[in-house]
Design an enzyme around this catalytic site. Structure first.
Site, PDB file in Angstrom:
ATOM      1  N   GLU A 121       5.913  88.290  37.560  1.00  0.00           N
ATOM      2  CA  GLU A 121       6.262  87.046  38.225  1.00  0.00           C
ATOM      3  C   GLU A 121       6.900  87.128  39.422  1.00  0.00           C
ATOM      4  OE1 GLU A 121       8.204  84.064  35.955  1.00  0.00           O
ATOM      5  OE2 GLU A 121       6.637  83.718  34.689  1.00  0.00           O
ATOM      6  N   ASN A 122       7.196  88.552  39.869  1.00  0.00           N
ATOM      7  CA  ASN A 122       8.153  88.778  41.305  1.00  0.00           C
ATOM      8  C   ASN A 122       7.257  88.563  42.495  1.00  0.00           C
ATOM      9  OD1 ASN A 122       9.922  89.712  39.538  1.00  0.00           O
ATOM     10  ND2 ASN A 122       9.751  91.575  40.030  1.00  0.00           N
TER      11      ASN A 122
END
Length: 536
Positions: free
Chosen positions: A430-431
């Site tokens: 999710e970065n």
């Protein structure tokens, strides 16, 4: 250089350890006590065994034991040693959690600050005949991470504690699905290794089908002690053998072995999972210096990301056959991962099989699981997707974090790439999404956030060390998006290729991008930045 050409000897140092608390908010009932310590293990395990703390899973005990992460801890043991004729004496830690100074007979020999890698140090000048004292002094992880966060600068993240500033399991600081422990400990084996002339430092294996047969390729790196000498590297697989000679000035070489007939390895539900024993031996003449054993499976893996009129697919093909992926996230099976053994891994993975699953995605906020996990996946046909350990946060790219990230990544790629169950390496959880859609750019104001790791370092290391493994920049990720992508690939049915190179989202045989995350969805919003107010 010693003229004694004998096999490397490994002596585990797991006995007689004791644990004491150091500075920090230590309860009076614990402050003056010495505890028997289990190695491999962690502080919580030892305190629980002594009935010194309540079970952190129950009631409000998570908060009642939070002081452990604010406290320094020291492990100590003694062992006997006498000269054995070997030139090198290496102290090897397979894992330290996390920030520690190691002393042998009072002399500092190692400083660690990364849970996700191993350490090796030559201690021949520090050993004494007779009794030796080994000490591992851990710094409290919470104040250490807070101090590093101040040095690196604030980064957005979903939780108060700056787990992005320390190379330690992110979820050990707590997550929406699990308790915080902030534990410390010698969490993987420690040993004294004695060797002479040379040792096997690294083996990169690749098994590929070739028609009805198969080819095993071993890239071998050796470490030498003193002056060089010619070395033989022998590659064996189910009987046949191939030999390569390393000249005195060579440290790296390749040896290949062809098997006339092999059976293909398949995911669960698509066929059997035959595994072949492979051994790499290092020798001088007829004297073996060391060996490396591994099991391999022969299969091809490709991801089809060719865009068409419906969009961009992300379809998995194994041995040229499309696979309907039915996957789940794998988070650490215990908040104290040292309590999970092979039988527990096998029980969990068989439960996944019973639920008709065929892929587990090792989530980026946890740990790189031990060999037992991946071995069981190989045996069961459970496909694995491995995140690099970055989750839900912007990560600094400055030193010393930068070098630690490269060291751990090199080690883990080499360790995992030979497993036939491994079908994907993924840069983060999710970065990239957070950077693009969660308002991180405003908070970062130009500060580094991990792009160098996901778009430059990781793909370069995968290409160097395991070019047969597919790499994705992150999850979720759209191969049709505007962020940098790798070339697309089409599936091959010839059985001669390895894997395609691609930048996929979460696995799906369907269209567009599905997504995979640890626990419930972390919603965008104002992130926590800077160090935590939780300090001693």
């Amino acid at each position: 250089m010693s003229t004694s050409h004998t096999t490397l000897m490994r002596r585990e140092l797991h006995d007689g350890w004791q644990l004491v608390a150091g500075s920090g908010p230590v309860p009076e009932s614990i402050a003056d006590r010495t505890f028997a310590a289990t190695v491999p293990g962690c502080v919580h395990v030892d305190l629980l065994a002594a009935d010194a703390i309540p079970d952190p899973y129950l009631d409000n005990n998570e908060a009642a034991t939070a002081w452990i992460g604010l406290t320094d801890w020291t492990y100590t043991t003694t062992f006997e040693w006498k000269a054995d004729g070997h030139a090198r004496q290496d102290l090897v830690f397979d894992g330290l959690d996390t920030v520690a100074t190691v002393r042998l007979n009072g002399a500092p020999v190692l400083h660690s600050q990364n849970q996700h890698r191993s350490y090796r140090v030559d201690v021949r000048d520090h050993l004494v005949e007779g009794t030796n004292t080994l000490e591992v002094a851990f710094s409290a992880p919470i104040p250490w991470a807070n101090a590093r966060s101040l040095e690196y600068g604030a980064r957005p993240r979903p939780y108060p504690l700056p787990y992005e500033a320390i190379r330690k399991s992110a979820c050990s600081f707590g997550w929406d699905w699990g308790i915080a422990t902030y534990t410390s400990g010698i969490w993987r084996p420690v040993a004294l290794e004695s060797w002479s002339v040379a040792r096997i430092a690294e083996v990169r294996l690749h098994a590929a089908p070739t028609g009805t047969g198969g080819r095993v390729t071993a890239t071998v790196v050796v470490e030498r002690d003193g002056d060089g000498t010619d070395l033989d590297v022998v590659l064996r697989a189910e009987g046949p053998a191939a030999v390569a000679t390393f000249a005195a000035d060579e440290a790296t070489g390749v040896v290949e072995l062809t098997l006339p007939e092999v059976a293909l390895w398949w995911p669960a539900g698509y066929g059997e999972q035959p595994l072949y024993e492979v051994r790499v031996e290092l020798a001088v003449g007829d004297q073996e210096l060391g060996r490396h054993d591994h099991r391999v499976g022969f299969r091809t893996v490709e991801w089809d990301t060719r865009p068409d009129e419906e969009g961009t697919p992300f379809a998995l093909y194994v041995n040229g056959k499309p696979v309907l992926v039915k996957g789940v996230n794998w988070i650490p099976d215990d908040a104290l991962p040292v309590r999970v053994d092979r039988s527990r891994y096998e029980r969990r993975l068989r439960q996944a099989l019973a639920a008709n699953l065929n892929l587990v995605r090792v989530w980026g906020g946890g740990i790189y699981e031990p060999e037992e996990f991946y071995d069981v996946c190989d045996e069961l046909g459970m496909l694995t997707w491995q995140d690099f350990l970055f989750a839900c946060s912007a990560y600094p790219e400055e030193e010393p974090l930068r070098s630690e990230v490269e060291a751990e990544t090199r080690e883990q790629i080499v360790r995992l790439a030979a497993h036939p169950s491994l079908v994907l390496l993924c840069g983060n959880n999710e970065n990239v999404w957070g950077h693009e859609d969660w308002g991180w750019k405003t908070y970062l104001d130009g500060a580094t956030w991990g792009a160098y790791y996901y778009f430059e370092l990781f793909p370069a290391l995968v290409e160097e060390l395991a070019p047969h493994v597919t790499y994705s920049h992150g999850s979720p990720f759209s191969p049709a998006g505007s962020i940098r992508t790798r070339r697309h690939t089409a599936p091959s049915t010839s059985g001669s290729s390895g894997t395609g190179r691609t930048t996929p989202p979460t696995p799906s045989i369907g269209r567009a991008s599905s997504r995979s995350s640890g626990g419930r969805r972390l919603r965008p919003g104002p992130p926590c930045v800077g160090p935590s107010p939780m300090s001693p």
